[in-house]
Design an enzyme around this catalytic site. Structure first.
Site, PDB file in Angstrom:
ATOM      1  N   ASN A 128      87.993  82.871 -53.109  1.00  0.00           N
ATOM      2  CA  ASN A 128      86.766  83.016 -53.900  1.00  0.00           C
ATOM      3  C   ASN A 128      86.371  84.491 -53.895  1.00  0.00           C
ATOM      4  OD1 ASN A 128      83.912  82.726 -54.827  1.00  0.00           O
ATOM      5  ND2 ASN A 128      84.275  80.551 -54.445  1.00  0.00           N
ATOM      6  N   CYS A 160      82.104  56.203 -83.294  1.00  0.00           N
ATOM      7  CA  CYS A 160      83.419  55.597 -83.038  1.00  0.00           C
ATOM      8  C   CYS A 160      83.983  55.002 -84.324  1.00  0.00           C
ATOM      9  CB  CYS A 160      83.241  54.514 -81.980  1.00  0.00           C
ATOM     10  SG  CYS A 160      84.729  53.588 -81.630  1.00  0.00           S
ATOM     11  N   GLN A 189      87.933  70.322 -60.856  1.00  0.00           N
ATOM     12  CA  GLN A 189      86.608  69.921 -61.335  1.00  0.00           C
ATOM     13  C   GLN A 189      86.421  70.411 -62.770  1.00  0.00           C
ATOM     14  OE1 GLN A 189      83.462  70.751 -58.038  1.00  0.00           O
ATOM     15  NE2 GLN A 189      85.217  72.027 -57.537  1.00  0.00           N
ATOM     16  N   ASN A 190      87.380  71.216 -63.238  1.00  0.00           N
ATOM     17  CA  ASN A 190      87.212  71.822 -64.563  1.00  0.00           C
ATOM     18  C   ASN A 190      87.548  70.841 -65.678  1.00  0.00           C
ATOM     19  OD1 ASN A 190      86.664  74.035 -63.058  1.00  0.00           O
ATOM     20  ND2 ASN A 190      88.595  75.068 -63.426  1.00  0.00           N
ATOM     21  N   SER A 193      81.922  76.761 -55.995  1.00  0.00           N
ATOM     22  CA  SER A 193      80.783  77.117 -55.141  1.00  0.00           C
ATOM     23  C   SER A 193      80.598  76.102 -54.021  1.00  0.00           C
ATOM     24  CB  SER A 193      79.510  77.217 -55.987  1.00  0.00           C
ATOM     25  OG  SER A 193      79.321  76.019 -56.703  1.00  0.00           O
ATOM     26  N   GLU A 238      83.449  85.429 -53.383  1.00  0.00           N
ATOM     27  CA  GLU A 238      82.440  85.584 -52.317  1.00  0.00           C
ATOM     28  C   GLU A 238      82.490  84.389 -51.381  1.00  0.00           C
ATOM     29  OE1 GLU A 238      78.914  85.841 -54.761  1.00  0.00           O
ATOM     30  OE2 GLU A 238      78.683  83.658 -54.766  1.00  0.00           O
ATOM     31  N   HIS A 279      86.269  65.570 -63.040  1.00  0.00           N
ATOM     32  CA  HIS A 279      85.043  65.592 -63.858  1.00  0.00           C
ATOM     33  C   HIS A 279      85.336  65.365 -65.338  1.00  0.00           C
ATOM     34  CE1 HIS A 279      82.663  67.949 -60.548  1.00  0.00           C
ATOM     35  NE2 HIS A 279      82.827  66.673 -60.258  1.00  0.00           N
ATOM     36  N   CYS A 334      83.762  56.162 -76.422  1.00  0.00           N
ATOM     37  CA  CYS A 334      82.720  55.391 -77.105  1.00  0.00           C
ATOM     38  C   CYS A 334      81.859  54.686 -76.060  1.00  0.00           C
ATOM     39  CB  CYS A 334      83.365  54.367 -78.036  1.00  0.00           C
ATOM     40  SG  CYS A 334      82.164  53.260 -78.784  1.00  0.00           S
TER      41      CYS A 334
HETATM   42  C1  BJW Z   1      85.571  83.043 -58.597  1.00  0.00           C
HETATM   43  C2  BJW Z   1      85.909  83.896 -59.654  1.00  0.00           C
HETATM   44  C3  BJW Z   1      87.222  84.431 -59.686  1.00  0.00           C
HETATM   45  C4  BJW Z   1      83.844  83.235 -59.925  1.00  0.00           C
HETATM   46  N1  BJW Z   1      88.085  84.118 -58.720  1.00  0.00           N
HETATM   47  N2  BJW Z   1      86.445  82.758 -57.654  1.00  0.00           N
HETATM   48  C5  BJW Z   1      75.192  64.027 -51.820  1.00  0.00           C
HETATM   49  C6  BJW Z   1      74.164  64.873 -51.472  1.00  0.00           C
HETATM   50  C7  BJW Z   1      73.334  65.421 -52.447  1.00  0.00           C
HETATM   51  C8  BJW Z   1      73.524  65.141 -53.803  1.00  0.00           C
HETATM   52  C9  BJW Z   1      74.551  64.313 -54.137  1.00  0.00           C
HETATM   53  C10 BJW Z   1      75.375  63.750 -53.164  1.00  0.00           C
HETATM   54  N3  BJW Z   1      76.307  62.981 -53.778  1.00  0.00           N
HETATM   55  C11 BJW Z   1      76.099  63.045 -55.113  1.00  0.00           C
HETATM   56  C12 BJW Z   1      75.038  63.840 -55.356  1.00  0.00           C
HETATM   57  C13 BJW Z   1      74.481  64.168 -56.700  1.00  0.00           C
HETATM   58  C14 BJW Z   1      75.302  65.198 -57.444  1.00  0.00           C
HETATM   59  C15 BJW Z   1      75.363  66.496 -56.630  1.00  0.00           C
HETATM   60  O1  BJW Z   1      76.346  66.845 -56.027  1.00  0.00           O
HETATM   61  N4  BJW Z   1      74.304  67.272 -56.664  1.00  0.00           N
HETATM   62  C16 BJW Z   1      74.268  68.546 -55.941  1.00  0.00           C
HETATM   63  C17 BJW Z   1      74.177  69.687 -56.938  1.00  0.00           C
HETATM   64  C18 BJW Z   1      73.128  68.516 -54.983  1.00  0.00           C
HETATM   65  N5  BJW Z   1      76.647  64.703 -57.701  1.00  0.00           N
HETATM   66  C19 BJW Z   1      76.889  63.846 -58.670  1.00  0.00           C
HETATM   67  O2  BJW Z   1      76.008  63.395 -59.360  1.00  0.00           O
HETATM   68  C20 BJW Z   1      78.331  63.423 -58.865  1.00  0.00           C
HETATM   69  N6  BJW Z   1      78.408  62.003 -58.870  1.00  0.00           N
HETATM   70  C21 BJW Z   1      78.456  61.285 -57.718  1.00  0.00           C
HETATM   71  O3  BJW Z   1      78.615  61.788 -56.631  1.00  0.00           O
HETATM   72  O4  BJW Z   1      78.319  59.916 -57.918  1.00  0.00           O
HETATM   73  C22 BJW Z   1      77.847  59.132 -56.818  1.00  0.00           C
HETATM   74  C23 BJW Z   1      76.373  59.459 -56.565  1.00  0.00           C
HETATM   75  C24 BJW Z   1      75.530  59.745 -57.625  1.00  0.00           C
HETATM   76  C25 BJW Z   1      74.179  60.063 -57.393  1.00  0.00           C
HETATM   77  C26 BJW Z   1      73.699  60.123 -56.076  1.00  0.00           C
HETATM   78  C27 BJW Z   1      74.565  59.835 -55.013  1.00  0.00           C
HETATM   79  C28 BJW Z   1      75.917  59.498 -55.268  1.00  0.00           C
HETATM   80  C29 BJW Z   1      78.824  63.884 -60.234  1.00  0.00           C
HETATM   81  C30 BJW Z   1      78.905  65.357 -60.325  1.00  0.00           C
HETATM   82  C31 BJW Z   1      79.304  65.763 -61.749  1.00  0.00           C
HETATM   83  C32 BJW Z   1      79.261  67.275 -61.944  1.00  0.00           C
HETATM   84  N7  BJW Z   1      79.362  67.556 -63.335  1.00  0.00           N
HETATM   85  C33 BJW Z   1      79.486  68.945 -63.771  1.00  0.00           C
HETATM   86  C34 BJW Z   1      79.487  68.969 -65.308  1.00  0.00           C
HETATM   87  C35 BJW Z   1      80.824  68.459 -65.857  1.00  0.00           C
HETATM   88  C36 BJW Z   1      80.863  68.480 -67.340  1.00  0.00           C
HETATM   89  C37 BJW Z   1      80.711  69.851 -67.925  1.00  0.00           C
HETATM   90  O5  BJW Z   1      81.507  70.751 -67.670  1.00  0.00           O
HETATM   91  O6  BJW Z   1      79.744  70.027 -68.672  1.00  0.00           O
HETATM   92  O7  BJW Z   1      80.706  69.505 -63.250  1.00  0.00           O
HETATM   93  S1  BJW Z   1      78.237  70.011 -63.091  1.00  0.00           S
HETATM   94  C38 BJW Z   1      79.279  71.410 -62.858  1.00  0.00           C
HETATM   95  O8  BJW Z   1      79.411  71.713 -61.438  1.00  0.00           O
HETATM   96  C39 BJW Z   1      80.681  70.954 -63.329  1.00  0.00           C
HETATM   97  C40 BJW Z   1      81.565  71.562 -62.262  1.00  0.00           C
HETATM   98  O9  BJW Z   1      82.800  70.893 -62.242  1.00  0.00           O
HETATM   99  C41 BJW Z   1      80.746  71.418 -61.006  1.00  0.00           C
HETATM  100  C42 BJW Z   1      81.147  72.336 -59.888  1.00  0.00           C
HETATM  101  O10 BJW Z   1      80.963  73.654 -60.248  1.00  0.00           O
HETATM  102  P1  BJW Z   1      82.015  74.777 -59.754  1.00  0.00           P
HETATM  103  O11 BJW Z   1      83.330  74.508 -60.352  1.00  0.00           O
HETATM  104  O12 BJW Z   1      81.947  74.909 -58.288  1.00  0.00           O
HETATM  105  O13 BJW Z   1      81.429  76.086 -60.497  1.00  0.00           O
HETATM  106  P2  BJW Z   1      80.302  77.111 -60.001  1.00  0.00           P
HETATM  107  O14 BJW Z   1      79.863  77.859 -61.188  1.00  0.00           O
HETATM  108  O15 BJW Z   1      79.272  76.432 -59.202  1.00  0.00           O
HETATM  109  O16 BJW Z   1      81.077  78.082 -58.983  1.00  0.00           O
HETATM  110  C43 BJW Z   1      82.065  78.994 -59.425  1.00  0.00           C
HETATM  111  C44 BJW Z   1      82.653  79.669 -58.190  1.00  0.00           C
HETATM  112  O17 BJW Z   1      83.712  80.498 -58.598  1.00  0.00           O
HETATM  113  C45 BJW Z   1      81.655  80.560 -57.434  1.00  0.00           C
HETATM  114  O18 BJW Z   1      81.737  80.282 -56.039  1.00  0.00           O
HETATM  115  C46 BJW Z   1      82.150  81.994 -57.716  1.00  0.00           C
HETATM  116  O19 BJW Z   1      81.918  82.877 -56.630  1.00  0.00           O
HETATM  117  C47 BJW Z   1      83.622  81.752 -57.930  1.00  0.00           C
HETATM  118  N8  BJW Z   1      84.325  82.717 -58.800  1.00  0.00           N
HETATM  119  N9  BJW Z   1      84.843  84.090 -60.486  1.00  0.00           N
HETATM  120  C48 BJW Z   1      87.698  83.330 -57.713  1.00  0.00           C
HETATM  121  N10 BJW Z   1      87.630  85.343 -60.678  1.00  0.00           N
HETATM  122 ZN    ZN Z   2      83.720  52.090 -80.122  1.00  0.00          ZN
END
Ligand code: BJW
Ligand code: ZN
Length: 252
Positions: free
Chosen positions: A221, A155, A109-110, A197, A223, A127, A135
């Site tokens: 993880n 662009c 996801q990174n 998470s 936690e 992601h 563009c």
């Molecule tokens: C360690 C550690 C160490 C720390 N060792 N561990 C169904 C139900 C409800 C909502 C939805 C659904 N389907 C879709 C949605 C809407 C939405 C969604 O999920 N919302 C929820 C929040 C409720 N999803 C979307 O919109 C997605 N699109 C989609 O599904 O399209 C169809 C659709 C759309 C709309 C409605 C329905 C269907 C797209 C999601 C795009 C996410 N984009 C981001 C930004 C990317 C660009 C950028 O970087 O700026 O992606 S948001 C952000 O969160 C980023 C990440 O990839 C993503 C996940 O985060 P991640 O990686 O889990 O990070 P953290 O910080 O949350 O967790 C870190 C973890 O590491 C923690 O657990 C720590 O404990 C651990 N940790 N140090 C091991 N050393």
């Molecule tokens: Zn263009």
């Protein structure tokens, strides 16, 4: 930590190591936690990006439409920050695992590009990538390492507005990449979920997809997460400590 707890962790790690090293097909799903030890901020949690920044103002298509300059400021700031970050022991452990696993897929996801920088080959960036721009007018995509350009950048081909080629909330994932991910999950003997998470869909459901298809799911993880209870193995600790231990056998 008591001696009993430490022994339990070692025992769980030993069992997990055996499962991973015997598997023919392994899928790994990573999140921001794997890059935390490289100095890349995570999103949630007490030091996460979304504590200081409003996700709705920065990581949605609506935000970009209403204020592309602000969104670009945020992404150029992150490019700058990540340009001084390097892969850590966890990224490199996955490179080793890939070398010794017949069928290996790394779903991340990174957007930081650190898996490829470490040397991982079969990587699905669901992601997108922070180091790519797109563009919004002609759809042209290109690798873009600029951190000090005029914003919002335009662009060169058509003069349209460029955007970071990442997936924002409310946007759909690239269909080809999503289908390849689901296919890998459905054929995995082992799914290793590292540093996420588990709250952002659709990746949050990947563990359930793999489990339903018969995979052994291992979570790493610092936690427990809302999904931990549905996985067969949960290894609590830093990815940089656990992953090198977990892949040890596959190196020999
Ligand atoms: C360690 C550690 C160490 C720390 N060792 N561990 C169904 C139900 C409800 C909502 C939805 C659904 N389907 C879709 C949605 C809407 C939405 C969604 O999920 N919302 C929820 C929040 C409720 N999803 C979307 O919109 C997605 N699109 C989609 O599904 O399209 C169809 C659709 C759309 C709309 C409605 C329905 C269907 C797209 C999601 C795009 C996410 N984009 C981001 C930004 C990317 C660009 C950028 O970087 O700026 O992606 S948001 C952000 O969160 C980023 C990440 O990839 C993503 C996940 O985060 P991640 O990686 O889990 O990070 P953290 O910080 O949350 O967790 C870190 C973890 O590491 C923690 O657990 C720590 O404990 C651990 N940790 N140090 C091991 N050393
Ligand atoms: Zn263009």
């Amino acid at each position: 930590m008591t001696e009993t707890q430490s022994n339990e962790i070692q025992q769980a790690l030993k069992e997990a190591r055996k499962i991973v090293s015997c598997a023919r097909s392994v899928v790994v799903l990573t999140g921001a936690g794997i890059s935390a030890e490289s100095g890349v901020p995570t999103f949630r949690g007490k030091d996460g990006l979304w504590k200081s920044y409003n996700v709705m103002e920065l990581a949605t298509p609506q935000a970009f439409k209403s204020n592309p300059k602000l969104v670009w400021e945020f992404y150029l700031w992150r490019r700058k920050l990540i340009s001084s970050c390097f892969p850590n022991r966890a990224h490199y452990a996955l490179v080793e695992l890939e070398k010794h696993t017949p069928e290996f897929t790394l779903i991340t996801q990174n957007v930081d590009g650190l898996h490829s920088k470490a040397g991982s080959r079969n990587v699905l960036e669901i992601h997108g990538n922070l180091w790519r721009s797109r563009c919004i007018q002609c759809g042209d995509k290109f690798m873009d390492s600029r951190i000090d350009c005029e914003i919002p950048p335009l662009c060169e081909k058509c003069g349209g507005l460029l955007r970071p080629d990442v997936v924002w909330f409310g946007e759909t994932l690239d269909t080809t990449i999503l289908n390849r991910s689901i296919n890998a999950l459905e054929h995995a003997e082992v799914l290793l979920i590292v540093g996420t998470s588990g709250v952002v869909e659709p990746a949050a459901s990947f563990g359930a997809v793999a489990r339903a298809a018969g995979a052994h799911v291992i979570e790493v993880n610092i936690e427990r997460t809302p999904r931990s209870q549905m996985y067969q193995t949960v290894l609590l600790g830093r990815a940089g400590d656990i992953l090198p231990e977990l892949v040890k056998n596959s190196e020999v």
